[in-house]
Design an enzyme around this catalytic site. Structure first.
Site, short mmCIF file in Angstrom:
data_model
loop_
_atom_site.label_atom_id
_atom_site.label_comp_id
_atom_site.label_asym_id
_atom_site.label_seq_id
_atom_site.Cartn_x
_atom_site.Cartn_y
_atom_site.Cartn_z
N GLU A 134 -12.20 1.09 18.21
CA GLU A 134 -13.23 1.15 17.18
C GLU A 134 -14.36 0.19 17.54
O GLU A 134 -14.09 -0.89 18.07
CB GLU A 134 -12.62 0.79 15.81
CG GLU A 134 -11.57 1.78 15.33
CD GLU A 134 -11.06 1.46 13.92
OE1 GLU A 134 -11.57 0.48 13.30
OE2 GLU A 134 -10.16 2.16 13.44
N THR B 42 2.02 0.93 7.86
CA THR B 42 2.73 -0.20 8.46
C THR B 42 1.78 -0.97 9.36
O THR B 42 0.82 -0.39 9.88
CB THR B 42 3.94 0.33 9.27
OG1 THR B 42 4.69 -0.75 9.79
CG2 THR B 42 3.49 1.23 10.41
N ASP C 82 11.36 2.45 6.06
CA ASP C 82 10.93 1.06 6.12
C ASP C 82 12.19 0.22 6.23
O ASP C 82 12.97 0.13 5.29
CB ASP C 82 10.15 0.67 4.86
CG ASP C 82 9.55 -0.73 4.94
OD1 ASP C 82 10.16 -1.60 5.61
OD2 ASP C 82 8.49 -0.98 4.35
N ASP D 68 -8.39 7.64 9.54
CA ASP D 68 -9.44 6.68 9.18
C ASP D 68 -9.51 5.54 10.19
O ASP D 68 -10.44 4.74 10.16
CB ASP D 68 -9.16 6.11 7.78
CG ASP D 68 -10.27 5.22 7.26
OD1 ASP D 68 -11.45 5.63 7.34
OD2 ASP D 68 -9.97 4.10 6.79
N HIS E 123 -13.16 4.24 9.29
CA HIS E 123 -12.46 3.06 8.76
C HIS E 123 -13.00 2.69 7.37
O HIS E 123 -13.48 1.57 7.14
CB HIS E 123 -12.58 1.87 9.71
CG HIS E 123 -11.42 0.93 9.62
ND1 HIS E 123 -10.86 0.31 10.70
CD2 HIS E 123 -10.70 0.50 8.54
CE1 HIS E 123 -9.86 -0.48 10.31
NE2 HIS E 123 -9.74 -0.36 9.01
N ILE F 67 0.82 -1.20 0.00
CA ILE F 67 0.00 0.00 0.00
C ILE F 67 0.86 1.26 0.00
O ILE F 67 0.60 2.21 -0.75
CB ILE F 67 -0.96 -0.01 1.20
CG1 ILE F 67 -1.95 -1.17 1.09
CG2 ILE F 67 -1.72 1.32 1.31
CD1 ILE F 67 -2.84 -1.36 2.29
N CYS G 219 -4.23 5.85 7.63
CA CYS G 219 -5.24 4.94 7.09
C CYS G 219 -4.81 3.49 7.30
O CYS G 219 -5.32 2.59 6.62
CB CYS G 219 -5.46 5.19 5.60
SG CYS G 219 -6.27 6.74 5.23
N ALA G 220 -3.88 3.27 8.21
CA ALA G 220 -3.30 1.93 8.39
C ALA G 220 -3.91 1.21 9.58
O ALA G 220 -4.78 0.35 9.43
CB ALA G 220 -1.79 2.01 8.51
N ALA H 271 -11.15 0.30 2.96
CA ALA H 271 -11.49 -0.77 2.01
C ALA H 271 -12.90 -0.65 1.46
O ALA H 271 -13.38 -1.54 0.77
CB ALA H 271 -11.33 -2.13 2.69
#
Length: 529
Positions: A264, A206, A174, A259, A282, A155, A233-234, A285
């Site tokens: 949650e 990550t 990374d 996100d 979230h 991603i 967003c991970a 996807a």
């Protein structure tokens, strides 16, 4: 030959159902069945495969009736609705579809970055409220700005590609990204501190592991450029939300777009209500294309396995025959733990991994063993890595993986050695399997040992000087940390020495820090297996 039968117990697209049929698999499509546990348990024994989303709970109780089940396919990433140990014990392969959501999630991150730069949600709310605050919403351009990508796997690489198309400069942190891979995708590989100092925008991609939890904590956020904007967003938990709120309040951080959250569903959160924060529930996807992609992917993967034995994206371990299983399984465990040992001690970029199979183990399926070693090696940093995906992940990051097979040259019938080469050092660890089936460490950095893998361990390298053992044991005793086993080794009197100590329970960070400060200690690490 009897056709394999697959039960689809959650909503999957008609195109996915058709893939099964076209490949020669019988399909029973009951999209509401996943909510009826009793009915599912009653009929599950009639099927070779089970295709699910999140509604179906493949519990140990249900799987106990699955006398013919060979594979469970999850259309999506998360498999917390499947009891993996129960499936593995019954020889059931569990697959997911980790890459079906990649483009959608990457696009969401880019969208949030653009919305953050131009204050789109705030301007929309103001305008629709009848205000015309043209001078209030003064945004920033992204052209020419530096985007820092934390985690440049599948991603993260897509985000980098889109950002480069928007004429941004992209830098990436990374540890598993090789310089060659970084060059190929057009990013500059940097250390985390460098990224924090230089980035105008920071986006996280990550997994959440012990090493990445709160990777952006108060200390890290204070190192960032004033006016930075942060996108996540991970996974919730990568950013210390309280520290971020403080930095937003002070004006050091200009804005944030999230996100994902620590808790949650996020009904309340410390970030909520801040004028410079954008939040979504979230949605990474949540596109029709992503949902379709994972459905089609799981249908293809399950069909491949049922018809040809090919395995893609398995969560547990690769399929092996009944004859091979008793002999191979303990060596798979050994290889994974050797990889984990090396991975937990490795902080910098891995350039090369050499796995040497000596003696009888060299006659086994070493590809499965190599995959197990790689999964253990990569998991401490990357989290969601399994024995099937690990070789792909290693290749994506430009890691060189060598397998060496040779006749027995030691006192043991079989020995596996994992040698990791980084930019700064080389480390080797060897192990064997005893007659009782238990994997053992037999050599660390050329120093002979004889140690079992404990659940919680302390690994120490030190100079071989008198007094160390007493000081160390006293320190743990005073902290009420009980020692279960104690293994020592040295290369020569007064030379390099190691201690591998199993303890009852996790080691508090403050105790480990005190161990590291003992005289003659070079390194102290807490390991878990």
């Amino acid at each position: 030959m009897t056709k394999p039968k697959v039960l689809i117990s959650d909503a999957l697209s008609p195109a996915a159902v058709q893939i099964f049929k076209d490949r020669g698999v019988d399909v029973d499509f009951q999209p509401a069945l996943g909510k009826d546990k009793d009915k599912l348990a009653e009929i599950i024994g009639n099927y070779d495969g089970l295709a699910i989303r999140s509604a179906t709970k493949a519990t140990a109780k249900i799987l106990a009736n699955a006398k013919n089940l060979k594979v469970i396919g999850r259309a999506g990433i998360g498999v917390d609705n499947v009891e993996i140990p129960a499936a593995t014990a019954r020889g059931i392969i569990v697959m997911n579809t980790p890459f079906g959501n990649s483009i959608t999630t990457a696009e969401h991150a880019i969208t949030l970055m653009l919305a953050l730069a131009r204050e789109i949600p705030q301007a929309d709310a103001s305008t629709q409220a009848g205000k015309w605050e043209k001078n209030r919403f003064m945004g920033v351009e992204i052209t020419g700005k530096t985007l820092g990508v934390i985690g440049c796997g599948n991603i993260g690489a897509i985000v980098a590609d889109r950002a480069l198309g928007l004429k941004m400069k992209v830098i990436a942190f990374d540890p598993f990204l090789s310089p060659e891979r970084a060059k190929d995708i057009g990013v500059e590989k940097v250390e985390l501190d460098d990224l924090l100092k230089r980035a105008d925008f920071i986006t996280l991609h990550t997994p959440l592991t012990d090493k990445t939890r709160n990777i952006l904590d108060a200390t890290a956020i204070n190192k960032t450029k004033k006016g930075v904007r942060i996108i996540n967003c991970a996974r919730g938990g990568l950013v210390d939300e309280t520290a971020l709120r403080a930095a937003l309040d002070s004006g050091h951080v200009a804005g944030a777009a999230f996100d994902v959250f620590v808790e949650e569903p996020a009904k309340a959160n410390v970030l909520f209500g801040h004028p410079n924060v954008i939040c979504t529930p979230h949605l990474g996807a949540s596109t029709s294309e992503a949902q379709e992609n994972v459905a089609l992917q799981v249908a293809e993967q399950m069909s491949d396995y049922l018809l040809t034995g090919a395995i893609s994206n398995a969560i547990n371990f690769p399929s092996i025959t009944a004859e091979e299983a008793p002999k191979l399984k303990p060596f798979i465990e050994l290889a994974e733990k050797l990889g984990s040992f090396a991975g937990q001690l490795t902080e910098s970029n891995i350039a090369k991994v050499q796995i040497t199979y000596e003696g009888a183990v060299a006659e086994m399926k070493v590809k499965a063993l190599t995959a197990a070693a790689l999964s253990g090696l990569l998991r401490p940093m990357l989290g969601d890595v399994n024995v099937v995906s690990a070789p792909v992940v290693a290749k994506e990051r430009g890691m060189v993986v060598d397998e060496v097979l040779r006749a027995a040259e030691s006192d043991y019938e079989s020995v596996i050695t994992v040698t990791v080469t980084t930019e700064n050092m080389e480390r080797s660890v060897s192990g064997t399997v005893y007659a009782d089936g238990a994997p053992r460490l037999v050599n660390i950095k050329g120093i002979r040992v004889d140690a079992e893998f404990g659940k919680s361990m302390i690994y120490i390298t030190n100079e071989d000087k008198p007094g160390f053992i007493g000081q160390f044991a006293s320190l743990l005793g005073d902290a009420k940390v009980n020692i279960a086993t104690f293994h020592l080794g040295r290369n020569q009197q007064g030379g390099d020495a190691i201690a591998l100590v199993e303890v009852d329970g996790p080691v508090p960070a403050e105790i480990l820090a005190k161990v590291a400060k003992l005289p003659h200690v070079k390194q102290a690490k807490a390991l878990t297996f």
